[in-house]
Design a protein around this motif. Structure first.
Motif, PDB file in Angstrom:
ATOM      1  N   LEU A   1       0.274  -0.978  -0.041  1.00  0.00           N
ATOM      2  CA  LEU A   1      -0.059  -0.093  -0.100  1.00  0.00           C
ATOM      3  C   LEU A   1       0.789   1.832  -0.081  1.00  0.00           C
ATOM      4  O   LEU A   1       0.333   2.278  -0.890  1.00  0.00           O
ATOM      5  CB  LEU A   1      -1.214  -0.021   1.243  1.00  0.00           C
ATOM      6  CG  LEU A   1      -1.963  -0.598   1.048  1.00  0.00           C
ATOM      7  CD1 LEU A   1      -2.587  -0.849   1.826  1.00  0.00           C
ATOM      8  CD2 LEU A   1      -3.002  -0.153   0.369  1.00  0.00           C
TER       9      LEU A   1
ATOM     10  N   GLN B   1       1.977   3.790  -2.712  1.00  0.00           N
ATOM     11  CA  GLN B   1       1.025   5.709  -2.584  1.00  0.00           C
ATOM     12  C   GLN B   1       2.585   6.595  -3.058  1.00  0.00           C
ATOM     13  O   GLN B   1       2.215   8.147  -2.299  1.00  0.00           O
ATOM     14  CB  GLN B   1       1.028   5.664  -1.385  1.00  0.00           C
ATOM     15  CG  GLN B   1      -0.488   5.565  -1.155  1.00  0.00           C
ATOM     16  CD  GLN B   1      -1.654   6.013  -1.495  1.00  0.00           C
ATOM     17  OE1 GLN B   1      -2.002   7.496  -1.697  1.00  0.00           O
ATOM     18  NE2 GLN B   1      -2.368   6.049  -2.833  1.00  0.00           N
TER      19      GLN B   1
ATOM     20  N   GLY C   1      -4.469  -1.332  -2.524  1.00  0.00           N
ATOM     21  CA  GLY C   1      -3.626   0.767  -3.043  1.00  0.00           C
ATOM     22  C   GLY C   1      -4.125   1.102  -4.371  1.00  0.00           C
ATOM     23  O   GLY C   1      -5.726   2.453  -4.259  1.00  0.00           O
TER      24      GLY C   1
ATOM     25  N   ARG D   1      -4.436   7.047   4.854  1.00  0.00           N
ATOM     26  CA  ARG D   1      -3.362   6.156   4.887  1.00  0.00           C
ATOM     27  C   ARG D   1      -3.892   5.669   6.773  1.00  0.00           C
ATOM     28  O   ARG D   1      -3.403   5.111   6.128  1.00  0.00           O
ATOM     29  CB  ARG D   1      -2.205   7.200   4.611  1.00  0.00           C
ATOM     30  CG  ARG D   1      -2.165   7.330   3.371  1.00  0.00           C
ATOM     31  CD  ARG D   1      -0.705   8.170   3.045  1.00  0.00           C
ATOM     32  NE  ARG D   1      -0.855   8.293   1.141  1.00  0.00           N
ATOM     33  CZ  ARG D   1       0.499   9.186   1.074  1.00  0.00           C
ATOM     34  NH1 ARG D   1       1.306  10.004   1.804  1.00  0.00           N
ATOM     35  NH2 ARG D   1       0.587   9.326  -0.619  1.00  0.00           N
TER      36      ARG D   1
END
Length: 207
Positions: free
Chosen positions: A36, A40, A150, A164
């Motif tokens: 994830l 990002q 994600g 987040r």
């Protein structure tokens, strides 16, 4: 409560070490979180893969050498794990190479498996090479799962930056819940198997 936490700073400075230590111990949940974070662009996926692979390999190497030196004394004391020990021992006899590669993918064998393999006197060089390959494949799969998650969440929620920390906490909670369920299921499995054997056992004929 979380507004004063600089989550990006924590991830950027400690994320790789958290992944390494998490994969040294067990690792699936922390590795999904790493995927994830890589999606990002908080962490580099290549470095996540390297740290995860090394952590996963080192953890199994420690267990292997523990089994090699202390297995004959340690394994007989693990009465509750006897069914798993017997299963791994059978796999080693029948498929030694496949058992080294696959043991980390089988729930309940990640910790016991390398101990039993070490106690079996299998070649350390052979174990190390196959263990490295298995750790790399394992890390790639769970990293990809986290990266895919994600992308899916970004399509659902848009910009994930405000979410987040809640997402990461949610993944940890779900991972802990799944681990607890599987642990409790594993603890009750011997009783279920004994009940099934008793049910399937044909009645003894009367004298």
């Amino acid at each position: 409560m979380f507004e004063h936490i600089d989550f990006n700073y924590l991830l950027a400075n400690y994320g790789y070490w958290a992944i390494f230590i998490g994969c040294l111990l067990e690792g699936e949940t922390i590795l999904i979180l790493g995927g994830l974070a890589a999606h990002q662009h908080v962490l580099e996926w290549q470095q996540v893969l390297i740290y995860a692979t090394l952590g996963g390999m080192l953890g199994d190497q420690i267990l292997f050498w523990t089994g090699r030196h202390f297995g004959p004394r340690l394994l007989p004391r693990l009465h509750r794990q006897q069914a798993t020990i017997d299963r791994v021992s059978d796999l080693i006899k029948r498929y030694p190479t496949a058992s080294i590669f696959g043991v980390r993918f089988l729930y309940g064998m990640r910790l016991i498996g390398p101990l039993v393999i070490g106690a079996s006197r299998l070649s350390p060089v052979r174990f190390a090479l196959i263990n490295l390959l298995g750790a790399a494949v394992w890390a790639s799969l769970f990293l990809a799962a986290g990266y895919w998650a994600g992308g899916f969440l970004e399509e659902m929620l848009g910009n994930l930056k405000p979410y987040r920390l809640p997402i990461f906490i949610g993944v940890i909670v779900v991972g802990a819940g799944v681990a607890l369920y599987r642990h409790r299921r594993a603890k009750t499995r011997p009783a279920r198997q004994a009940a099934k054997r008793a049910k399937d056992k044909p009645p003894s004929s009367a004298a």
